[in-house]
Scaffold this motif. Structure first.
Motif, PDB file in Angstrom:
ATOM      1  N   LEU A  22       0.825  -1.195   0.000  1.00  0.00           N
ATOM      2  CA  LEU A  22       0.000   0.000   0.000  1.00  0.00           C
ATOM      3  C   LEU A  22       0.868   1.258   0.000  1.00  0.00           C
ATOM      4  O   LEU A  22       0.508   2.274  -0.601  1.00  0.00           O
ATOM      5  CB  LEU A  22      -0.924  -0.006   1.219  1.00  0.00           C
ATOM      6  CG  LEU A  22      -1.997   1.075   1.241  1.00  0.00           C
ATOM      7  CD1 LEU A  22      -2.935   0.914   0.057  1.00  0.00           C
ATOM      8  CD2 LEU A  22      -2.774   1.029   2.544  1.00  0.00           C
ATOM      9  N   ALA A  23       2.006   1.200   0.656  1.00  0.00           N
ATOM     10  CA  ALA A  23       2.931   2.329   0.635  1.00  0.00           C
ATOM     11  C   ALA A  23       3.372   2.642  -0.790  1.00  0.00           C
ATOM     12  O   ALA A  23       3.543   3.815  -1.152  1.00  0.00           O
ATOM     13  CB  ALA A  23       4.144   2.029   1.520  1.00  0.00           C
ATOM     14  N   CYS A  24       3.547   1.605  -1.601  1.00  0.00           N
ATOM     15  CA  CYS A  24       3.906   1.814  -3.007  1.00  0.00           C
ATOM     16  C   CYS A  24       2.709   2.332  -3.804  1.00  0.00           C
ATOM     17  O   CYS A  24       2.848   3.191  -4.682  1.00  0.00           O
ATOM     18  CB  CYS A  24       4.410   0.520  -3.629  1.00  0.00           C
ATOM     19  SG  CYS A  24       5.931  -0.119  -2.910  1.00  0.00           S
ATOM     20  N   VAL A  25       1.509   1.805  -3.506  1.00  0.00           N
ATOM     21  CA  VAL A  25       0.317   2.230  -4.238  1.00  0.00           C
ATOM     22  C   VAL A  25       0.070   3.721  -4.056  1.00  0.00           C
ATOM     23  O   VAL A  25      -0.217   4.448  -5.010  1.00  0.00           O
ATOM     24  CB  VAL A  25      -0.911   1.414  -3.786  1.00  0.00           C
ATOM     25  CG1 VAL A  25      -2.192   2.004  -4.363  1.00  0.00           C
ATOM     26  CG2 VAL A  25      -0.765  -0.035  -4.212  1.00  0.00           C
ATOM     27  N   VAL A  26       0.172   4.207  -2.822  1.00  0.00           N
ATOM     28  CA  VAL A  26      -0.103   5.623  -2.549  1.00  0.00           C
ATOM     29  C   VAL A  26       1.131   6.486  -2.759  1.00  0.00           C
ATOM     30  O   VAL A  26       1.057   7.713  -2.628  1.00  0.00           O
ATOM     31  CB  VAL A  26      -0.640   5.805  -1.113  1.00  0.00           C
ATOM     32  CG1 VAL A  26      -1.888   4.997  -0.893  1.00  0.00           C
ATOM     33  CG2 VAL A  26       0.424   5.439  -0.077  1.00  0.00           C
TER      34      VAL A  26
ATOM     35  N   HIS B 157      -4.233   6.779 -14.658  1.00  0.00           N
ATOM     36  CA  HIS B 157      -3.287   5.693 -14.926  1.00  0.00           C
ATOM     37  C   HIS B 157      -2.366   5.505 -13.726  1.00  0.00           C
ATOM     38  O   HIS B 157      -2.005   6.469 -13.042  1.00  0.00           O
ATOM     39  CB  HIS B 157      -2.455   5.998 -16.176  1.00  0.00           C
ATOM     40  CG  HIS B 157      -3.284   6.195 -17.410  1.00  0.00           C
ATOM     41  ND1 HIS B 157      -3.741   5.155 -18.177  1.00  0.00           N
ATOM     42  CD2 HIS B 157      -3.749   7.330 -17.994  1.00  0.00           C
ATOM     43  CE1 HIS B 157      -4.448   5.629 -19.192  1.00  0.00           C
ATOM     44  NE2 HIS B 157      -4.467   6.951 -19.104  1.00  0.00           N
ATOM     45  N   LEU B 158      -1.998   4.272 -13.462  1.00  0.00           N
ATOM     46  CA  LEU B 158      -1.092   3.951 -12.369  1.00  0.00           C
ATOM     47  C   LEU B 158       0.337   3.856 -12.881  1.00  0.00           C
ATOM     48  O   LEU B 158       0.579   3.403 -13.998  1.00  0.00           O
ATOM     49  CB  LEU B 158      -1.488   2.624 -11.716  1.00  0.00           C
ATOM     50  CG  LEU B 158      -2.835   2.587 -10.988  1.00  0.00           C
ATOM     51  CD1 LEU B 158      -3.044   1.212 -10.379  1.00  0.00           C
ATOM     52  CD2 LEU B 158      -2.930   3.663  -9.928  1.00  0.00           C
ATOM     53  N   SER B 159       1.269   4.281 -12.038  1.00  0.00           N
ATOM     54  CA  SER B 159       2.680   4.135 -12.366  1.00  0.00           C
ATOM     55  C   SER B 159       3.107   2.693 -12.116  1.00  0.00           C
ATOM     56  O   SER B 159       2.375   1.900 -11.502  1.00  0.00           O
ATOM     57  CB  SER B 159       3.524   5.087 -11.520  1.00  0.00           C
ATOM     58  OG  SER B 159       3.428   4.751 -10.142  1.00  0.00           O
ATOM     59  N   VAL B 160       4.309   2.345 -12.601  1.00  0.00           N
ATOM     60  CA  VAL B 160       4.824   0.988 -12.406  1.00  0.00           C
ATOM     61  C   VAL B 160       4.929   0.634 -10.920  1.00  0.00           C
ATOM     62  O   VAL B 160       4.504  -0.458 -10.500  1.00  0.00           O
ATOM     63  CB  VAL B 160       6.179   0.814 -13.122  1.00  0.00           C
ATOM     64  CG1 VAL B 160       6.786  -0.539 -12.778  1.00  0.00           C
ATOM     65  CG2 VAL B 160       6.008   0.951 -14.623  1.00  0.00           C
TER      66      VAL B 160
ATOM     67  N   ALA C   7      -0.176  -5.321  -6.612  1.00  0.00           N
ATOM     68  CA  ALA C   7      -0.046  -6.781  -6.620  1.00  0.00           C
ATOM     69  C   ALA C   7       0.393  -7.292  -5.251  1.00  0.00           C
ATOM     70  O   ALA C   7      -0.104  -8.327  -4.773  1.00  0.00           O
ATOM     71  CB  ALA C   7       0.958  -7.213  -7.688  1.00  0.00           C
ATOM     72  N   VAL C   8       1.310  -6.580  -4.604  1.00  0.00           N
ATOM     73  CA  VAL C   8       1.775  -6.985  -3.272  1.00  0.00           C
ATOM     74  C   VAL C   8       0.641  -6.887  -2.255  1.00  0.00           C
ATOM     75  O   VAL C   8       0.493  -7.745  -1.370  1.00  0.00           O
ATOM     76  CB  VAL C   8       2.987  -6.131  -2.837  1.00  0.00           C
ATOM     77  CG1 VAL C   8       3.384  -6.460  -1.401  1.00  0.00           C
ATOM     78  CG2 VAL C   8       4.162  -6.356  -3.770  1.00  0.00           C
ATOM     79  N   VAL C   9      -0.184  -5.842  -2.374  1.00  0.00           N
ATOM     80  CA  VAL C   9      -1.329  -5.697  -1.469  1.00  0.00           C
ATOM     81  C   VAL C   9      -2.255  -6.896  -1.597  1.00  0.00           C
ATOM     82  O   VAL C   9      -2.704  -7.478  -0.587  1.00  0.00           O
ATOM     83  CB  VAL C   9      -2.091  -4.393  -1.769  1.00  0.00           C
ATOM     84  CG1 VAL C   9      -3.432  -4.386  -1.032  1.00  0.00           C
ATOM     85  CG2 VAL C   9      -1.276  -3.183  -1.338  1.00  0.00           C
ATOM     86  N   LEU C  10      -2.564  -7.297  -2.817  1.00  0.00           N
ATOM     87  CA  LEU C  10      -3.469  -8.428  -3.031  1.00  0.00           C
ATOM     88  C   LEU C  10      -2.872  -9.729  -2.506  1.00  0.00           C
ATOM     89  O   LEU C  10      -3.574 -10.552  -1.917  1.00  0.00           O
ATOM     90  CB  LEU C  10      -3.798  -8.555  -4.516  1.00  0.00           C
ATOM     91  CG  LEU C  10      -4.604  -7.402  -5.121  1.00  0.00           C
ATOM     92  CD1 LEU C  10      -4.863  -7.647  -6.598  1.00  0.00           C
ATOM     93  CD2 LEU C  10      -5.915  -7.212  -4.374  1.00  0.00           C
ATOM     94  N   VAL C  11      -1.561  -9.920  -2.719  1.00  0.00           N
ATOM     95  CA  VAL C  11      -0.909 -11.125  -2.200  1.00  0.00           C
ATOM     96  C   VAL C  11      -0.965 -11.142  -0.676  1.00  0.00           C
ATOM     97  O   VAL C  11      -1.273 -12.160  -0.048  1.00  0.00           O
ATOM     98  CB  VAL C  11       0.552 -11.201  -2.693  1.00  0.00           C
ATOM     99  CG1 VAL C  11       1.297 -12.318  -1.975  1.00  0.00           C
ATOM    100  CG2 VAL C  11       0.594 -11.436  -4.195  1.00  0.00           C
ATOM    101  N   GLY C  12      -0.664  -9.993  -0.059  1.00  0.00           N
ATOM    102  CA  GLY C  12      -0.710  -9.918   1.402  1.00  0.00           C
ATOM    103  C   GLY C  12      -2.100 -10.151   1.945  1.00  0.00           C
ATOM    104  O   GLY C  12      -2.286 -10.870   2.943  1.00  0.00           O
ATOM    105  N   ALA C  13      -3.109  -9.578   1.278  1.00  0.00           N
ATOM    106  CA  ALA C  13      -4.486  -9.789   1.721  1.00  0.00           C
ATOM    107  C   ALA C  13      -4.888 -11.248   1.579  1.00  0.00           C
ATOM    108  O   ALA C  13      -5.580 -11.798   2.445  1.00  0.00           O
ATOM    109  CB  ALA C  13      -5.430  -8.891   0.926  1.00  0.00           C
TER     110      ALA C  13
END
Length: 334
Positions: A144-148, A286-289, A296-302
């Protein structure tokens, strides 16, 4: 044997229907932000949009509240907890926070709630939590830190940070409160009744906070811009109330009744994917890389946290079960 085949077939159909309902719920919840943002950009205050959502949904679900009016006498603390904390508290504190600090930072602080719940379970209730659940929370927070893109803003307002932390604490407070239902020894209340009465309580509280009598009501009769396409503001509001709230909650409850809370929670992770795709297609966002990788990491962690089993011989951790808790976690986002 014929009987076993029939029962297996019925169970398969039930799980299939549950997965379908969970996907509908994820789609409905995921589309709330896409519909709300044009209304805010059209001149409505974010807190007024929240009030319209909660109050409108409360009116639609009023018949359910009347049907489950016994909850007022039997579970007043639970209803107050859902209305004050999960509905009004989280959203009011979050919107107050983003008026002083970046939205991404406020959202990251609010999403500390799962970690705070695990801390409460482990250190206050002294109940064991699985390593997988803890790892999942760490991964989700890091992603989430990367997402935001939290590194993009470092000048924080102290009061804004406290308000964002208050939003997380409100969510934790409801998780802890709803966990007490299993210790009371009584039958669990109907989640639909809890939601209906919680929305009513939240609407009353938000009325005092948002003061809708000062809202620009004429904005609802105009059109809002959705990436260059004019859309009636009333239609967007109807989507937020009827689809993103009422339909989302009802299908979410029904899916949890047919699936385990863990499986329904994993499907709920698709909300993030759905919201991202809808924002890209309808709003041109649009989302950055780094944000894609973080998502993807958020979904894996969830997935890891939701699908991990409680420690052997221990009660189920607060953070990973219960229809009311799973739904409240999904319903607190703006």
């Amino acid at each position: 044997m014929p009987v076993e085949t029939s029962e297996s077939s019925q169970g398969g159909r039930g799980k299939g229907a549950g997965l379908g309902l969970a996907l509908v719920s994820a789609l409905a919840f995921g589309g709330s932000g896409v519909a709300a943002k044009p209304l805010i950009e059209a001149g409505l205050d974010p807190l007024h949009v929240v009030w319209l959502r909660v109050a409108g949904a409360a009116v639609v679900m009023l018949p359910l509240a009347v049907r489950h009016r016994a909850l007022v006498r039997g579970r007043p603390a639970l209803l107050a907890g859902f209305g004050l904390l999960a509905v009004a508290g989280v959203q009011a504190c979050y919107f107050a926070a983003i008026s002083r600090i970046p939205v991404g930072v406020a959202l990251l602080v609010e999403y500390l709630a799962p970690a705070l719940v695990l801390g409460w379970v482990r250190f206050v209730q002294r109940r064991p939590v699985t390593r997988a659940a803890a790892l999942g929370v760490v991964l989700a927070a890091g992603g989430l830190a990367c997402v935001v893109e939290v590194w993009s803003g470092l000048g924080f307002d102290a009061l804004g940070l406290l308000l964002a932390l208050a939003a997380a604490c409100c969510q934790v407070g409801y998780f802890v409160l709803s966990d007490q239902r299993g210790e009371a020894g009584g039958r669990a209340p109907d989640p639909l009744g809890v939601i209906a009465w919680g929305l009513l309580v939240g609407a009353v509280v938000l009325t005092a906070v948002a003061r809708p009598w000062g809202m620009d009501w004429s904005a609802l009769s105009r059109t809002a811009d959705m990436n260059g396409t004019p859309v009636p503001a009333a239609a967007l509001l109807a989507w937020i109330v009827l689809i993103a709230t009422v339909l989302a909650y009802i299908t979410g409850v029904l899916s949890v009744r047919r699936l385990s809370p863990q499986v329904a929670g994993v499907v709920a992770c698709l909300e993030a994917v759905i919201a991202t795709v809808l924002a890209w297609v309808l709003l041109g966002e649009h989302l950055s890389v780094p944000q894609v990788v973080g998502g993807a990491v958020v979904l894996v962690g969830a997935f890891i946290a939701q699908s991990s089993a409680p420690a052997k011989g221990s009660p189920e951790p607060v953070a990973s079960g219960g229809a009311e808790r799973e739904l409240s976690a999904r319903g607190t986002g703006a």
